[in-house]
Scaffold this motif. Structure first.
Motif: not given
Length: 538
Positions: A429-448
């Motif tokens: 569970s700590s791995e899920a808590k500590d990691r970052a999640l990413f998205w990229r669709t062309g020029h739209n990008k997200v990190v959480i």
């Protein structure tokens, strides 16, 4: 001579007035395939006695289901007038991930991430293939010139059926098939139909393919249709889609036949047959429903049962959800009949959030955004792991589509044969808590990361920063007052993108998507000054 001249002038006037409709008619005519009568599917049968007790897996994927459409994740469609008791049952007696995310805000890349456990930045499968002619059609019929077409991409990209997930990518069907599982696909694929890209070439031993997109013939006495006059996608789909399936198709357009009954129920009935045929051997069933995607078509008996919902479109949509919920009921019934409920994992999710072009206001409530955006409403999805006899549990740590394949591998005690970006959701569970999640669709990008969400857009040039811990519905943009956090998240995002794979195909269009209003509201009232929007590349 005068008659000929008059005829030519009249013909020219008609072409001038109706050239858009003529273009659409041409696209429709060139995109149709021959469809024969229904063919009975004879599924391969397993052994008479079970000698392998490894768990079975049913990966159940809905299409465009809003997080608020389910009464176990929200209030339910039409303010709870339609409960979803069977989906609620597996959510409340299984493991419910209440903070799960789609791979992206549109279907095909999310599906690629589900079956591989890898980001689009790892596979290059970043954009959703559109049927040939659809891009031009959307541009012609979109309101306020809100769709831009990349002509070069339309010329250079492979045709729709050949824009597939590369064969060298390893799917969960590849992995489990090699381990001795019987692997079956039913329903939507959308990851290519060319050589090496169709389901049978991507690890599935059997595949009942959604060949086109009608749930029933338009004039069938058992169907109720809802037309979305404000939506250019809807106009194209009604014109182009056929009522068709194909079994073990290896050549594009071959062996199309009519399904038997309402499409959602047809897939469910065939899935039950698959379970019966494979009750004595471990199996993976990828049940990828078309519901509740447009074109909106409901079974008349479901529609009639919902007379408490006044709005016609909402009632048809709710009836489609009712059929989807009934599908879970059918699967559970068959597992119980065959004595497999305590040894079969059902994994339930949707490919992305609900679509704003439906014109239904609250399908993603309380979140902002729709399908075709990376705001929470576009990527927040239900995720459930269920098996009879497990302890019910709700998990609040962030999960994602990329985690489904690795978690299945762990449950099957199979080490993945390729690099995956997701994690086993039940290991650490700590791995899920500590990691970052990413998205990229062309020029739209997200990190959480650590509850902070940074979204970047080049068209328009915008940055949004939200603290999801305190503001899960993305109401307060903190990007201008917290430059340090923006810089920190940009560093994390850039590090992720440093070794990313370029998209396999070019984006062929950009569509202007309002974040806080439905397409119907935009069409009726026009664009508002300073309205939040994104240009969605595809």
């Amino acid at each position: 001579m005068k008659k000929i001249l008059f005829f030519l002038l009249a013909l020219g006037l008609l072409i001038f007035l109706f050239w858009k409709e003529l273009f659409l008619s041409f696209v429709v005519i060139t995109g149709k395939f021959n469809v024969s009568e229904n063919k009975e599917i004879i599924w391969e049968k397993g052994p008479e006695n079970r000698i392998d007790d490894r768990p079975n897996f049913i990966v159940f994927v809905a299409d465009d289901l809003g997080i608020n459409d389910l009464t176990s994740f929200g209030s339910g469609i039409a303010n709870g007038k339609l409960p979803t008791p069977n989906i609620d049952f597996i959510a409340n007696t299984g493991i419910k991930f209440s903070n799960a995310y789609a791979g992206t805000g549109m279907c095909a890349p999310s599906r690629a991430m589900i079956v591989t456990g890898r980001y689009a930045t790892s596979t290059g499968y970043e954009f959703t293939p559109l049927p040939d002619g659809m891009g031009r059609s959307l541009q012609l019929f979109a309101p306020f010139q809100s769709v831009e077409v990349n002509t070069e991409a339309l010329r250079s990209n492979p045709r729709f059926e050949l824009q597939g997930l590369p064969n060298e990518e390893i799917t969960f069907a590849d992995q489990l098939s090699k381990a001795g599982y019987h692997t079956t696909h039913i329903g939507k694929w959308h990851l290519g139909r060319g050589e090496g890209e169709h389901p049978n070439a991507q690890g599935f031993k059997e595949s009942l393919l959604m060949a086109s997109g009608l749930f029933l013939p338009v004039n069938d006495p058992n169907v109720v249709n809802a037309y979305l006059d404000h939506d250019p996608v809807d106009k194209f789909l009604w014109a182009r889609m056929q009522y068709a399936a194909s079994f073990n198709q290896v050549k594009i357009g071959e062996n199309w036949f009519e399904p038997k009954g309402y499409l959602t129920d047809y897939y469910t009935n065939e899935a039950r047959k698959v379970i019966r045929a494979n009750k004595n051997r471990p199996f993976l069933l990828y049940l990828a429903h078309w519901g509740v995607h447009t074109p909106l078509q409901a079974l008349k008996s479901d529609y009639d049962a919902l007379s408490n919902i006044e709005d016609h479109t909402e009632r048809v949509y709710a009836a489609m959800i009712k059929a989807l919920d009934r599908s879970i009921e059918g699967i559970l019934d068959e597992l119980n009949i065959q004595g497999l409920a305590d040894n079969t994992w059902i994994i339930f999710t949707s490919d992305n959030g609900g679509a704003g072009y439906l014109g239904l206001r609250y399908i993603n409530a309380p979140y902002r955004g729709w399908k075709l955006s990376l705001f929470e409403g576009g990527i927040k999805v239900p995720l459930i792991f269920w098996k009879e006899g497990i302890s019910e549990k709700e998990i609040f740590e962030r999960a994602a589509h990329i985690d489904i394949a690795p978690t299945i591998y762990a449950l099957a005690k199979e080490a993945p044969e390729h690099n995956v970006d997701g994690i086993d959701l039940f290991s650490n569970s700590s791995e899920a808590k500590d990691r970052a999640l990413f998205w990229r669709t062309g020029h739209n990008k997200v990190v959480i990361k650590d509850g902070w969400k940074l979204q970047l857009s080049d068209h328009p040039k915008r940055e949004w920063l939200f603290n999801l811990n305190n503001d899960p519905t993305e109401k307060v943009d903190l990007s201008k007052e917290n430059l340090t956090k923006v810089a920190e998240l940009k560093t994390i995002l850039n590090e992720h993108l440093k070794n990313s794979k370029e998209p396999l195909f070019q984006s062929s269009l950009k569509a202007k998507i309002s974040i806080d209003r439905t397409l119907k509201e935009v069409v009726e009232d026009g664009w508002e000054e300073d309205e939040d929007y994104v240009m969605w590349p595809n």
